[in-house]
Design a protein around this motif. Structure first.
Motif, PDB file in Angstrom:
ATOM      1  N   MET A 105      -6.780 -19.668   2.585  1.00  0.00           N
ATOM      2  CA  MET A 105      -5.532 -20.442   2.473  1.00  0.00           C
ATOM      3  C   MET A 105      -5.511 -21.280   1.197  1.00  0.00           C
ATOM      4  SD  MET A 105      -4.533 -21.534   6.369  1.00  0.00           S
ATOM      5  CE  MET A 105      -6.070 -22.199   6.941  1.00  0.00           C
ATOM      6  N   ARG A 106      -6.667 -21.887   0.893  1.00  0.00           N
ATOM      7  CA  ARG A 106      -6.744 -22.700  -0.340  1.00  0.00           C
ATOM      8  C   ARG A 106      -6.435 -21.845  -1.557  1.00  0.00           C
ATOM      9  NH1 ARG A 106     -11.751 -24.920   1.440  1.00  0.00           N
ATOM     10  NH2 ARG A 106     -11.235 -26.822   2.541  1.00  0.00           N
ATOM     11  N   LYS A 107      -7.076 -20.667  -1.585  1.00  0.00           N
ATOM     12  CA  LYS A 107      -6.884 -19.786  -2.747  1.00  0.00           C
ATOM     13  C   LYS A 107      -5.399 -19.413  -2.872  1.00  0.00           C
ATOM     14  CE  LYS A 107      -8.397 -15.445  -4.841  1.00  0.00           C
ATOM     15  NZ  LYS A 107      -7.127 -15.373  -5.523  1.00  0.00           N
ATOM     16  N   PHE A 108      -4.798 -19.089  -1.750  1.00  0.00           N
ATOM     17  CA  PHE A 108      -3.392 -18.675  -1.764  1.00  0.00           C
ATOM     18  C   PHE A 108      -2.504 -19.791  -2.341  1.00  0.00           C
ATOM     19  CE2 PHE A 108       0.794 -18.350   0.159  1.00  0.00           C
ATOM     20  CZ  PHE A 108       1.121 -17.028  -0.096  1.00  0.00           C
ATOM     21  N   ILE A 109      -2.730 -21.000  -1.852  1.00  0.00           N
ATOM     22  CA  ILE A 109      -1.886 -22.127  -2.294  1.00  0.00           C
ATOM     23  C   ILE A 109      -2.153 -22.460  -3.766  1.00  0.00           C
ATOM     24  CG2 ILE A 109      -1.336 -24.590  -1.946  1.00  0.00           C
ATOM     25  CD1 ILE A 109      -0.276 -22.908   0.324  1.00  0.00           C
ATOM     26  N   TYR A 110      -3.432 -22.489  -4.149  1.00  0.00           N
ATOM     27  CA  TYR A 110      -3.730 -22.805  -5.560  1.00  0.00           C
ATOM     28  C   TYR A 110      -3.164 -21.737  -6.489  1.00  0.00           C
ATOM     29  CZ  TYR A 110      -6.690 -26.756  -4.243  1.00  0.00           C
ATOM     30  OH  TYR A 110      -7.139 -27.952  -3.746  1.00  0.00           O
ATOM     31  N   ASP A 111      -3.240 -20.461  -6.062  1.00  0.00           N
ATOM     32  CA  ASP A 111      -2.658 -19.386  -6.888  1.00  0.00           C
ATOM     33  C   ASP A 111      -1.152 -19.595  -7.023  1.00  0.00           C
ATOM     34  OD1 ASP A 111      -5.100 -18.249  -7.190  1.00  0.00           O
ATOM     35  OD2 ASP A 111      -4.742 -16.524  -5.885  1.00  0.00           O
ATOM     36  N   MET A 112      -0.558 -19.978  -5.906  1.00  0.00           N
ATOM     37  CA  MET A 112       0.897 -20.201  -5.887  1.00  0.00           C
ATOM     38  C   MET A 112       1.267 -21.328  -6.862  1.00  0.00           C
ATOM     39  SD  MET A 112       3.466 -19.079  -4.227  1.00  0.00           S
ATOM     40  CE  MET A 112       3.270 -18.550  -2.600  1.00  0.00           C
ATOM     41  N   LEU A 113       0.514 -22.428  -6.787  1.00  0.00           N
ATOM     42  CA  LEU A 113       0.810 -23.564  -7.672  1.00  0.00           C
ATOM     43  C   LEU A 113       0.509 -23.200  -9.130  1.00  0.00           C
ATOM     44  CD1 LEU A 113      -0.639 -26.503  -5.538  1.00  0.00           C
ATOM     45  CD2 LEU A 113       1.761 -26.117  -6.096  1.00  0.00           C
ATOM     46  N   GLY A 114      -0.582 -22.448  -9.313  1.00  0.00           N
ATOM     47  CA  GLY A 114      -0.993 -22.072 -10.672  1.00  0.00           C
ATOM     48  C   GLY A 114      -0.008 -21.118 -11.329  1.00  0.00           C
ATOM     49  N   SER A 115       0.695 -20.351 -10.512  1.00  0.00           N
ATOM     50  CA  SER A 115       1.616 -19.348 -11.072  1.00  0.00           C
ATOM     51  C   SER A 115       2.871 -20.011 -11.640  1.00  0.00           C
ATOM     52  CB  SER A 115       2.047 -18.378  -9.977  1.00  0.00           C
ATOM     53  OG  SER A 115       2.921 -19.051  -9.082  1.00  0.00           O
ATOM     54  N   ASN A 116       3.035 -21.300 -11.368  1.00  0.00           N
ATOM     55  CA  ASN A 116       4.226 -22.047 -11.794  1.00  0.00           C
ATOM     56  C   ASN A 116       5.523 -21.498 -11.210  1.00  0.00           C
ATOM     57  OD1 ASN A 116       2.868 -23.979 -13.250  1.00  0.00           O
ATOM     58  ND2 ASN A 116       2.748 -22.652 -15.063  1.00  0.00           N
ATOM     59  N   LYS A 117       5.411 -20.685 -10.177  1.00  0.00           N
ATOM     60  CA  LYS A 117       6.635 -20.182  -9.539  1.00  0.00           C
ATOM     61  C   LYS A 117       7.216 -21.250  -8.621  1.00  0.00           C
ATOM     62  CE  LYS A 117       5.250 -15.370  -9.147  1.00  0.00           C
ATOM     63  NZ  LYS A 117       4.309 -14.746  -8.242  1.00  0.00           N
ATOM     64  N   VAL A 118       6.371 -22.199  -8.230  1.00  0.00           N
ATOM     65  CA  VAL A 118       6.837 -23.248  -7.320  1.00  0.00           C
ATOM     66  C   VAL A 118       6.512 -24.623  -7.894  1.00  0.00           C
ATOM     67  CG1 VAL A 118       6.587 -21.818  -5.247  1.00  0.00           C
ATOM     68  CG2 VAL A 118       4.672 -23.208  -5.994  1.00  0.00           C
ATOM     69  N   VAL A 119       7.339 -25.596  -7.509  1.00  0.00           N
ATOM     70  CA  VAL A 119       7.117 -26.970  -7.987  1.00  0.00           C
ATOM     71  C   VAL A 119       5.964 -27.608  -7.224  1.00  0.00           C
ATOM     72  CG1 VAL A 119       8.265 -29.185  -8.386  1.00  0.00           C
ATOM     73  CG2 VAL A 119       9.619 -27.097  -8.211  1.00  0.00           C
ATOM     74  N   GLY A 120       5.860 -27.235  -5.956  1.00  0.00           N
ATOM     75  CA  GLY A 120       4.823 -27.810  -5.120  1.00  0.00           C
ATOM     76  C   GLY A 120       4.784 -27.089  -3.785  1.00  0.00           C
ATOM     77  N   CYS A 121       3.854 -27.486  -2.946  1.00  0.00           N
ATOM     78  CA  CYS A 121       3.712 -26.829  -1.639  1.00  0.00           C
ATOM     79  C   CYS A 121       3.670 -27.860  -0.516  1.00  0.00           C
ATOM     80  CB  CYS A 121       2.405 -26.039  -1.571  1.00  0.00           C
ATOM     81  SG  CYS A 121       2.412 -24.559  -2.562  1.00  0.00           S
ATOM     82  N   ILE A 122       4.282 -27.485   0.604  1.00  0.00           N
ATOM     83  CA  ILE A 122       4.146 -28.277   1.835  1.00  0.00           C
ATOM     84  C   ILE A 122       3.330 -27.421   2.796  1.00  0.00           C
ATOM     85  CG2 ILE A 122       5.331 -29.368   3.774  1.00  0.00           C
ATOM     86  CD1 ILE A 122       7.783 -29.634   2.107  1.00  0.00           C
ATOM     87  N   VAL A 123       2.244 -27.973   3.315  1.00  0.00           N
ATOM     88  CA  VAL A 123       1.454 -27.219   4.298  1.00  0.00           C
ATOM     89  C   VAL A 123       1.421 -28.016   5.595  1.00  0.00           C
ATOM     90  CG1 VAL A 123      -0.066 -25.858   2.805  1.00  0.00           C
ATOM     91  CG2 VAL A 123      -0.658 -28.200   3.277  1.00  0.00           C
ATOM     92  N   ASP A 124       1.499 -27.316   6.717  1.00  0.00           N
ATOM     93  CA  ASP A 124       1.389 -28.046   7.979  1.00  0.00           C
ATOM     94  C   ASP A 124       0.318 -27.434   8.871  1.00  0.00           C
ATOM     95  OD1 ASP A 124       2.715 -25.808   9.037  1.00  0.00           O
ATOM     96  OD2 ASP A 124       3.846 -27.007  10.461  1.00  0.00           O
ATOM     97  N   GLY A 125      -0.264 -28.270   9.731  1.00  0.00           N
ATOM     98  CA  GLY A 125      -1.326 -27.790  10.613  1.00  0.00           C
ATOM     99  C   GLY A 125      -1.974 -28.925  11.369  1.00  0.00           C
ATOM    100  N   ARG A 126      -3.305 -28.882  11.451  1.00  0.00           N
ATOM    101  CA  ARG A 126      -4.038 -29.928  12.169  1.00  0.00           C
ATOM    102  C   ARG A 126      -4.925 -30.732  11.213  1.00  0.00           C
ATOM    103  NH1 ARG A 126      -1.163 -27.662  14.824  1.00  0.00           N
ATOM    104  NH2 ARG A 126      -1.131 -27.128  17.034  1.00  0.00           N
TER     105      ARG A 126
END
Ligand SMILES: Nc1ncnc2c1ncn2[C@@H]1O[C@H](COP(=O)(O)OP(=O)(O)OP(=O)(O)O)[C@@H](O)[C@H]1O
Ligand SMILES: Nc1ccn([C@H]2C[C@H](O)[C@@H](COP(=O)(O)O)O2)c(=O)n1
Length: 248
Positions: free
Chosen positions: A115-136
């Motif tokens: 999950m970390r890798k997925f989110i960091y890749d997403m942020l690194g790709s500059n396709k998104v401004v930021g991420c919201i993650v939810d869980g425990r």
């Protein structure tokens, strides 16, 4: 870091709030519960849940179908959990099983890494401004350096009612078993206890987290409160950007 974490107990409203918020501020939304649910569904589909329950502490995770071998890293594990029809992950059986599976440290380790890798890749790709993650444990374990950490909760009776209504409006008569309120309540009691007391990464409120009790407030009010928090916690979101999304 432009990561907003929203943790809290089952049926508190995390997902609903996180999704609405992600549209408002144009962040990518990632539901970490769905990845645990996806693994639970796989174990159930493979017919291995019974064996899993009786051998919980010694279960050979390698037994699971080659496509889903936990102990090797599965490159598209996260993508698979995103692409699956979410409704298939929201049955009572999967809710209960995912909470049991989430107690296993090895499972948490591998899923967290993916999950970390997925989110960091997403942020690194500059396709998104930021991420919201939810869980425990997204603020305590997954992203301890997140810029903004929220914990959404509600009284258990309120959460039971919300989940009951949610299931009733989502499922058809095929899922009659799903709509018994006592079963919904009992499942929440068990999940609250398991998610909050497991040895590895239990649901906790870490010190830089802001707690919002939504028992008596609407979704709109909750979102207003979170937007106010984001303004303070993530001041670096550019002013221009804020204007385009009605952020100020
Ligand atoms: N004030 C409120 N805030 C958030 N959700 C609410 C509120 N009132 C009612 N709900 C409803 O509560 C239900 C449960 O919300 P949701 O599925 O987002 O919870 P959750 O915390 O993500 O649960 P889980 O962790 O089990 O996935 C939804 O149908 C949502 O519309
Ligand atoms: N960060 C997370 C997210 C989820 N889990 C486990 C515990 C939950 O009972 C189960 C299902 O999650 P939900 O869809 O209800 O948010 O998955 C976890 O341990 N850590």
């Amino acid at each position: 870091m432009n990561i907003i974490t929203i943790d809290g107990p089952a049926a508190a409203g995390k997902g609903t709030i996180a999704l609405s918020l992600s549209h408002l501020i144009n962040f990518y939304y990632f539901n970490t519960g769905n990845i645990f649910r996806y693994i639970a569904k796989t174990i159930i589909d493979e017919g291995l849940m019974y064996e899993f329950l009786i051998n919980k502490n010694h279960f050979n995770l390698n037994k699971i179908n080659q496509n889903v071998v936990f102990l090797k890293e599965i490159p598209d594990l996260v993508e698979k959990s995103i692409l699956i029809d979410e409704k298939l992950l929201r049955t009572q059986e999967i809710s209960d099983s995912s909470s049991i599976i989430a107690e296993i440290p090895q499972v948490r380790e591998i899923l967290n890494k993916a999950m970390r890798k997925f989110i960091y890749d997403m942020l690194g790709s500059n396709k998104v401004v930021g991420c919201i993650v939810d869980g425990r444990d997204t603020g305590s374990v997954l992203f301890p350096n997140a810029g903004c950490k929220i914990f959404i909760t509600a009284e258990r009776s309120v959460r039971t009612q919300r989940r009951f209504e949610q299931i009733r409006s989502t499922f058809t008569e095929d899922f009659q078993e799903e709509i018994k309120k006592k079963r919904v309540h009992d499942s929440l009691v068990l999940r609250d206890s398991r998610d909050g007391s497991r040895k590895r990464d239990p649901m906790i409120i870490v010190k830089d987290t802001i707690v919002i009790d939504t028992s008596k407030i609407s979704q709109e009010e909750t979102i207003e409160q979170i937007l106010a928090i984001i303004r303070i916690k993530l001041p670096d979101l550019s002013k221009d950007y804020r204007k385009t999304v009605n952020f100020i």
